[in-house]
Design a protein around this motif. Structure first.
Motif, mmCIF file in Angstrom:
data_model
loop_
_atom_site.group_PDB
_atom_site.id
_atom_site.type_symbol
_atom_site.label_atom_id
_atom_site.label_comp_id
_atom_site.label_asym_id
_atom_site.label_seq_id
_atom_site.Cartn_x
_atom_site.Cartn_y
_atom_site.Cartn_z
ATOM 1 N N ASP A 252 0.810 -1.221 0.000
ATOM 2 C CA ASP A 252 0.000 0.000 0.000
ATOM 3 C C ASP A 252 0.843 1.271 0.000
ATOM 4 N N MET B 229 -2.073 3.492 -9.486
ATOM 5 C CA MET B 229 -3.339 3.691 -8.767
ATOM 6 C C MET B 229 -3.196 4.854 -7.791
ATOM 7 N N THR C 124 -4.433 2.507 -2.519
ATOM 8 C CA THR C 124 -4.736 1.095 -2.283
ATOM 9 C C THR C 124 -4.771 0.863 -0.785
ATOM 10 N N GLY D 36 -8.830 -6.068 -0.474
ATOM 11 C CA GLY D 36 -8.049 -4.973 -1.046
ATOM 12 C C GLY D 36 -8.922 -3.992 -1.802
ATOM 13 N N MET E 244 0.645 -1.040 -9.060
ATOM 14 C CA MET E 244 0.146 -0.372 -7.851
ATOM 15 C C MET E 244 0.436 1.129 -7.894
ATOM 16 N N HIS F 123 -8.824 -0.627 -4.301
ATOM 17 C CA HIS F 123 -7.915 0.022 -5.240
ATOM 18 C C HIS F 123 -8.658 1.121 -5.992
ATOM 19 N N ASP G 132 -13.255 2.257 -8.769
ATOM 20 C CA ASP G 132 -12.838 1.495 -7.592
ATOM 21 C C ASP G 132 -12.937 0.006 -7.890
ATOM 22 N N HIS H 299 -4.935 -2.711 1.706
ATOM 23 C CA HIS H 299 -5.063 -4.152 1.894
ATOM 24 C C HIS H 299 -5.258 -4.436 3.384
ATOM 25 N N ILE I 72 -8.496 3.148 -9.210
ATOM 26 C CA ILE I 72 -7.855 2.992 -10.509
ATOM 27 C C ILE I 72 -8.032 4.263 -11.341
#
Length: 176
Positions: free
Chosen positions: A30, A70, A73, A97, A67, A99, A110, A75, A101
């Motif tokens: 993250d 993005m 994020t 998780g 990652m 994310h 999302d 998790h 985007i």
């Protein structure tokens, strides 16, 4: 499978160290913190992860561009079951998780994924790290949009957390 209380008590330190290893991994991905991710894997690990298979360095090289593209994020890890066998352990941990985007047209979407990390961990020099990981995705949902951050949450303007090394947690925690 049940574990007698007396055995859990004997294994408590190892169980907590294994959980911390899992949490370091989540924080590392993250925050895009390569050293944090390295601290969760042994150099000779093998990770099988959503079409990827390789060691920690290869995982970092594969995942960071994805990652890093993005906005955010997160998790989360839960439902951790651990079976200890001396200096090795098998572990199933659920993940969830989230994310945010960036889409090619400039809009946001999302994606939420959930599943399980099926890990074999090894204890070397009094430290637990992942030796083998198989990621099983059990559920996902992609939304056509994402929250509009320009108006804040409930009208309260907030700044999202950052990535390594700018996130304020790096001035608070001294994790290695």
């Amino acid at each position: 499978m049940t574990t007698p209380v007396s055995r859990v008590l004997e294994e408590l330190a190892d169980r907590e160290a294994i959980k911390e290893c899992l949490y370091r991994y989540a924080r590392g991905v993250d925050r895009l913190d390569a050293d944090m991710i390295r601290s969760a894997y042994w150099p000779d690990c093998i990770d099988s992860h959503m079409g990827f298979t390789g060691n920690a360095e290869e995982f970092i090289a594969w995942s960071f561009p994805i990652m890093g593209s993005m906005d955010q994020t997160m998790h989360m890890i839960s439902n951790v079951l651990i079976s200890l066998r001396g200096d090795e352990a098998d572990c199933e941990a659920y993940f969830y998780g989230i994310h945010r985007i960036n889409l090619p047209d400039g809009s946001k979407s999302d994606v939420i994924g959930a599943g399980r990390y099926l890990d074999t961990l090894a204890k070397r020099d009094d430290e637990w790290r992942i030796l083998r990981r198989n990621v099983v995705t059990d559920w996902f949902r992609q939304y056509p949009d994402s929250a509009d951050w320009s108006n804040g949450m409930l009208g309260i303007m907030i700044e999202p957390g950052g990535r390594h090394p700018d996130d304020e947690s790096y001035s608070l925690l001294s994790l290695k």
